[in-house]
Design a protein around this motif. Structure first.
Motif, PDB file in Angstrom:
ATOM      1  N   ARG A   1       0.839  -1.200   0.000  1.00  0.00           N
ATOM      2  CA  ARG A   1       0.000   0.000   0.000  1.00  0.00           C
ATOM      3  C   ARG A   1       0.872   1.247   0.000  1.00  0.00           C
ATOM      4  O   ARG A   1       2.053   1.207   0.367  1.00  0.00           O
ATOM      5  CB  ARG A   1      -0.924   0.039   1.220  1.00  0.00           C
ATOM      6  N   THR A   2       0.229   2.362  -0.350  1.00  0.00           N
ATOM      7  CA  THR A   2       0.879   3.671  -0.249  1.00  0.00           C
ATOM      8  C   THR A   2       0.049   4.520   0.697  1.00  0.00           C
ATOM      9  O   THR A   2      -1.184   4.578   0.572  1.00  0.00           O
ATOM     10  CB  THR A   2       0.956   4.363  -1.624  1.00  0.00           C
ATOM     11  N   THR A   3       0.705   5.145   1.654  1.00  0.00           N
ATOM     12  CA  THR A   3      -0.008   6.007   2.595  1.00  0.00           C
ATOM     13  C   THR A   3       0.526   7.427   2.521  1.00  0.00           C
ATOM     14  O   THR A   3       1.688   7.655   2.163  1.00  0.00           O
ATOM     15  CB  THR A   3       0.136   5.505   4.046  1.00  0.00           C
ATOM     16  N   ALA A   4      -0.339   8.370   2.851  1.00  0.00           N
ATOM     17  CA  ALA A   4       0.043   9.779   2.932  1.00  0.00           C
ATOM     18  C   ALA A   4      -0.226  10.261   4.349  1.00  0.00           C
ATOM     19  O   ALA A   4      -1.278   9.973   4.930  1.00  0.00           O
ATOM     20  CB  ALA A   4      -0.741  10.613   1.932  1.00  0.00           C
ATOM     21  N   THR A   5       0.735  10.980   4.901  1.00  0.00           N
ATOM     22  CA  THR A   5       0.586  11.556   6.233  1.00  0.00           C
ATOM     23  C   THR A   5       0.190  13.021   6.096  1.00  0.00           C
ATOM     24  O   THR A   5       0.808  13.773   5.336  1.00  0.00           O
ATOM     25  CB  THR A   5       1.894  11.445   7.027  1.00  0.00           C
ATOM     26  N   LEU A   6      -0.871  13.423   6.817  1.00  0.00           N
ATOM     27  CA  LEU A   6      -1.418  14.771   6.723  1.00  0.00           C
ATOM     28  C   LEU A   6      -1.218  15.505   8.047  1.00  0.00           C
ATOM     29  O   LEU A   6      -1.361  14.893   9.125  1.00  0.00           O
ATOM     30  CB  LEU A   6      -2.911  14.720   6.394  1.00  0.00           C
ATOM     31  N   PRO A   7      -0.933  16.808   8.021  1.00  0.00           N
ATOM     32  CA  PRO A   7      -0.651  17.555   9.247  1.00  0.00           C
ATOM     33  C   PRO A   7      -1.901  18.087   9.954  1.00  0.00           C
ATOM     34  O   PRO A   7      -2.124  19.286  10.084  1.00  0.00           O
ATOM     35  CB  PRO A   7       0.228  18.702   8.755  1.00  0.00           C
ATOM     36  N   LEU A   8      -2.736  17.177  10.424  1.00  0.00           N
ATOM     37  CA  LEU A   8      -3.842  17.533  11.318  1.00  0.00           C
ATOM     38  C   LEU A   8      -4.253  16.280  12.060  1.00  0.00           C
ATOM     39  O   LEU A   8      -4.076  15.160  11.566  1.00  0.00           O
ATOM     40  CB  LEU A   8      -5.024  18.150  10.574  1.00  0.00           C
ATOM     41  N   GLY A   9      -4.783  16.465  13.272  1.00  0.00           N
ATOM     42  CA  GLY A   9      -5.146  15.321  14.084  1.00  0.00           C
ATOM     43  C   GLY A   9      -6.187  15.694  15.120  1.00  0.00           C
ATOM     44  O   GLY A   9      -6.908  16.687  14.959  1.00  0.00           O
ATOM     45  N   HIS A  10      -6.243  14.934  16.208  1.00  0.00           N
ATOM     46  CA  HIS A  10      -7.327  15.208  17.162  1.00  0.00           C
ATOM     47  C   HIS A  10      -7.130  16.523  17.901  1.00  0.00           C
ATOM     48  O   HIS A  10      -8.096  17.114  18.404  1.00  0.00           O
ATOM     49  CB  HIS A  10      -7.572  14.036  18.117  1.00  0.00           C
ATOM     50  N   ALA A  11      -5.921  17.080  17.937  1.00  0.00           N
ATOM     51  CA  ALA A  11      -5.733  18.412  18.510  1.00  0.00           C
ATOM     52  C   ALA A  11      -6.283  19.503  17.596  1.00  0.00           C
ATOM     53  O   ALA A  11      -6.439  20.652  18.011  1.00  0.00           O
ATOM     54  CB  ALA A  11      -4.256  18.676  18.777  1.00  0.00           C
ATOM     55  N   ASP A  12      -6.583  19.152  16.366  1.00  0.00           N
ATOM     56  CA  ASP A  12      -7.174  20.107  15.410  1.00  0.00           C
ATOM     57  C   ASP A  12      -8.671  19.901  15.258  1.00  0.00           C
ATOM     58  O   ASP A  12      -9.329  20.632  14.516  1.00  0.00           O
ATOM     59  CB  ASP A  12      -6.496  19.945  14.042  1.00  0.00           C
ATOM     60  N   GLY A  13      -9.206  18.893  15.935  1.00  0.00           N
ATOM     61  CA  GLY A  13     -10.639  18.644  15.877  1.00  0.00           C
ATOM     62  C   GLY A  13     -11.039  17.373  15.161  1.00  0.00           C
ATOM     63  O   GLY A  13     -12.222  17.053  15.068  1.00  0.00           O
ATOM     64  N   ILE A  14     -10.058  16.622  14.644  1.00  0.00           N
ATOM     65  CA  ILE A  14     -10.367  15.364  13.974  1.00  0.00           C
ATOM     66  C   ILE A  14     -10.230  14.247  15.001  1.00  0.00           C
ATOM     67  O   ILE A  14      -9.138  13.744  15.271  1.00  0.00           O
ATOM     68  CB  ILE A  14      -9.410  15.116  12.774  1.00  0.00           C
ATOM     69  N   GLY A  15     -11.336  13.864  15.601  1.00  0.00           N
ATOM     70  CA  GLY A  15     -11.312  12.922  16.710  1.00  0.00           C
ATOM     71  C   GLY A  15     -10.860  11.529  16.318  1.00  0.00           C
ATOM     72  O   GLY A  15     -10.870  11.152  15.138  1.00  0.00           O
TER      73      GLY A  15
END
Length: 369
Positions: free
Chosen positions: A274-288
């Motif tokens: 597989r190929t994965t992409a890491t994005l700069p947002l997470g649960h501290a940004d509101g994505i639970g």
């Protein structure tokens, strides 16, 4: 070439205006319009939204708490501001900043009356809330005599509105319950008018109420989520425009081999390359964390990518195996497609939650000012 460079919430004021005019088109010309701007205007930018709504001609604003009203006053907002859930500790500031409280219980009425008397107020504007079935805040129907007795001959306060809140205005299966609420409210307001000797204006409808029960618009309506592009109905959503669009970028791309894991607790284990992409947002940004493990999805170059593994504090990883993309490419988390409602539904929640959850650390950019 990426146009944002970092995680950004775009706030489209043209969309806000469109939604306001759509909702106004459902009302009689003389019906007042209250814009609900609590929770930082549903996670966007409370001051910017309020200033725009002021130019569009709304009649009232509503916030949840006194500190939100103070923020608006300090930004220069002059329109009346209803505080829906005031607390006793803030009553002196409420009066200092000319905010208007919702009085929802005998205790709150008594305490605010004492503060108003102490500060030498005359005919200070207040709103009285009645509970007709939501069972959250509000006086009961049998409190009408109590309210009239305490305020009829007092100079300190003046009831300028009575209001209530529908419990299920978006649910057509609950139409009978909603109609009963409306009739109860009519009865209460009529009785209160008779005992007061004057008639405060009335408001009961929220966004879904405006759509489904326009006959109960009375003298004013209140809209929150509809202004921001969501009507709790697919058909209505199609006529509204999302105000907020959350975008980010791809920070890094990884090639994952079979049996390799991704993220904390090895929550995702690959069954093939597989190929994965890491994005700069997470649960501290509101994505639970509830959006992790292939529940949430984002859009990259026109295709959907599922969130894999657990959501981290500052990052999420998505599966881009079948997507032609590179580091730095733009990612749409929600907006027009997917909408905040679509994104939220993937984790069995609602647009209100994801919109209001977006962290203050996420950059806000106003477009179409």
């Amino acid at each position: 070439m990426n146009s944002i460079g970092e995680t950004t919430l775009l706030i489209d004021l043209n969309a806000l205006e469109h939604n306001y005019r759509f909702l106004k088109s459902k009302l009689a010309q003389e019906t007042k319009f209250l814009a609900v701007v609590k929770a930082f205007a549903y996670g966007s930018d409370m001051v910017t939204v309020a200033k725009k709504m002021e130019t569009l001609g709304v009649d009232y604003f509503a916030v949840a708490y006194v500190k939100e009203g103070i923020l608006l006053r300090n930004a220069g907002i002059k329109l009346p501001i209803l505080v829906l859930h005031p607390q006793h500790i803030n009553f002196h500031e409420l009066i200092e900043y000319s905010l208007e409280p919702s009085l929802y219980s005998p205790k709150i009425l008594k305490l605010f009356l004492e503060v108003a008397k102490d500060k030498g107020q005359t005919a200070y504007p207040v709103h009285v809330k009645f509970n007709t079935g939501l069972n959250r805040l509000g006086f009961w129907e049998n409190d009408v005599d109590y309210i009239a007795e305490h305020l009829r001959d007092r100079k300190e306060l003046k009831i300028i509105s009575v209001f209530s809140h529908l419990a299920a205005s978006e649910d057509t299966n609950e139409k009978s319950f909603s109609l009963t609420q409306i009739e109860t409210f009519k009865k209460i307001s009529k009785e209160l008018n008779q005992k007061l000797g004057y008639a405060p204006f009335r408001h009961m409808l929220n966004t879904s109420g405006i759509i489904n029960y326009p006959e109960a618009q009375f003298e004013m309506v209140r809209s929150g989520i509809g202004l921001y592009g969501y009507g709790n109905d697919k058909a209505i959503d199609g006529q509204l425009k999302p105000v907020a669009t959350l975008k980010t970028i791809i920070s890094q791309i990884h090639k994952i081999e079979p049996n390799e894991s991704v993220g904390y607790n090895r929550a995702f284990k690959s069954d093939h390359y597989r190929t994965t992409a890491t994005l700069p947002l997470g649960h501290a940004d509101g994505i639970g964390r509830h959006y992790g493990n292939q529940k949430g999805h984002v859009r990259i170059n026109g295709k959907y990518a599922s969130v894999i593994g657990n959501v981290c504090m500052d990052m999420i990883m998505v599966d881009v195996t079948d997507i032609d993309c590179k580091e730095g490419d733009e990612v749409v988390v929600f907006g027009q497609n997917p909408s905040a409602e679509d994104f939220a539904a993937s984790a069995n929640t609602i647009s209100y939650e994801i919109l209001t959850a977006i962290s203050p650390r996420v950059k806000r950019v106003i477009i179409n000012p």
